[in-house]
Motif scaffolding. Structure first.
Motif, PDB file in Angstrom:
ATOM      1  N   LYS A 154      -2.246  -4.863   6.101  1.00  0.00           N
ATOM      2  CA  LYS A 154      -1.235  -5.044   5.049  1.00  0.00           C
ATOM      3  C   LYS A 154      -0.387  -3.789   4.847  1.00  0.00           C
ATOM      4  O   LYS A 154       0.450  -3.756   3.947  1.00  0.00           O
ATOM      5  CB  LYS A 154      -1.912  -5.427   3.734  1.00  0.00           C
ATOM      6  CG  LYS A 154      -2.604  -6.774   3.770  1.00  0.00           C
ATOM      7  CD  LYS A 154      -3.187  -7.137   2.414  1.00  0.00           C
ATOM      8  CE  LYS A 154      -3.832  -8.515   2.457  1.00  0.00           C
ATOM      9  NZ  LYS A 154      -4.416  -8.891   1.141  1.00  0.00           N
ATOM     10  N   THR A 156      -1.058  -0.971   3.532  1.00  0.00           N
ATOM     11  CA  THR A 156      -1.180  -0.584   2.134  1.00  0.00           C
ATOM     12  C   THR A 156      -2.422   0.267   1.904  1.00  0.00           C
ATOM     13  O   THR A 156      -3.488  -0.011   2.468  1.00  0.00           O
ATOM     14  CB  THR A 156      -1.237  -1.834   1.229  1.00  0.00           C
ATOM     15  OG1 THR A 156      -0.065  -2.620   1.440  1.00  0.00           O
ATOM     16  CG2 THR A 156      -1.304  -1.441  -0.241  1.00  0.00           C
ATOM     17  N   ALA A 212       2.596   0.713  -0.573  1.00  0.00           N
ATOM     18  CA  ALA A 212       2.988  -0.045   0.611  1.00  0.00           C
ATOM     19  C   ALA A 212       3.832   0.830   1.524  1.00  0.00           C
ATOM     20  O   ALA A 212       4.773   1.479   1.071  1.00  0.00           O
ATOM     21  CB  ALA A 212       3.759  -1.285   0.194  1.00  0.00           C
ATOM     22  N   SER A 263      -1.263   0.664  -5.813  1.00  0.00           N
ATOM     23  CA  SER A 263      -1.010   0.287  -4.431  1.00  0.00           C
ATOM     24  C   SER A 263       0.127   1.136  -3.888  1.00  0.00           C
ATOM     25  O   SER A 263       1.016   1.552  -4.635  1.00  0.00           O
ATOM     26  CB  SER A 263      -0.622  -1.195  -4.326  1.00  0.00           C
ATOM     27  OG  SER A 263      -1.648  -2.027  -4.798  1.00  0.00           O
TER      28      SER A 263
END
Length: 127
Positions: free
Chosen positions: A75, A77, A22, A20
């Protein structure tokens, strides 16, 4: 934009990991995103890229059919789903962002085309 990559770790060959990345500080949906990796003793190389909307993606030949890039603009992300991992996938994985005015298309695969970089997350695949 600040980028924070996570999700790396150690896995056996054939296993899976999901990375991930971010983003914060700017409007995430204004940026095309990419994943790169650098193996020990080698130069950093392109892995996968995705455009602003997530509708267009590209991947290196070495990961096609195994890795999937996606993003969730709600999000902030971007993800890299890595399946059927091989020892040669061992590397530090970096996410990168590039401001893009293109809603359609807008894929970049060269390292110097990206403006912002995350700190990297280590993936180790054992045989």
């Amino acid at each position: 934009v600040q980028l924070q990559a996570s999700g790396g770790g150690s896995v056996q060959a054939g296993g899976s990991l999901r990375l991930s990345c971010a983003a914060s500080g700017r409007t995430f949906s204004d940026y095309a995103m990419g994943w790169f990796r650098q193996a020990p003793g080698k130069e950093r190389e392109f892995v996968a890229a995705i455009n602003r909307s997530g509708g267009t993606t590209a991947g290196a030949d070495s990961v096609k059919g195994r890795f999937i890039i996606s993003r969730d603009n709600n999000k902030n992300t971007v993800y890299l789903q890595m399946n059927s991992l091989k020892p040669e996938d061992t590397a530090v994985y970096y996410c990168a962002a590039r401001k893009s005015s293109l809603l359609y298309g807008g894929i970049w695969i060269k390292e110097d085309e990206y403006q912002y970089w995350g700190q990297g997350t280590l993936v180790t695949v054992s045989s």
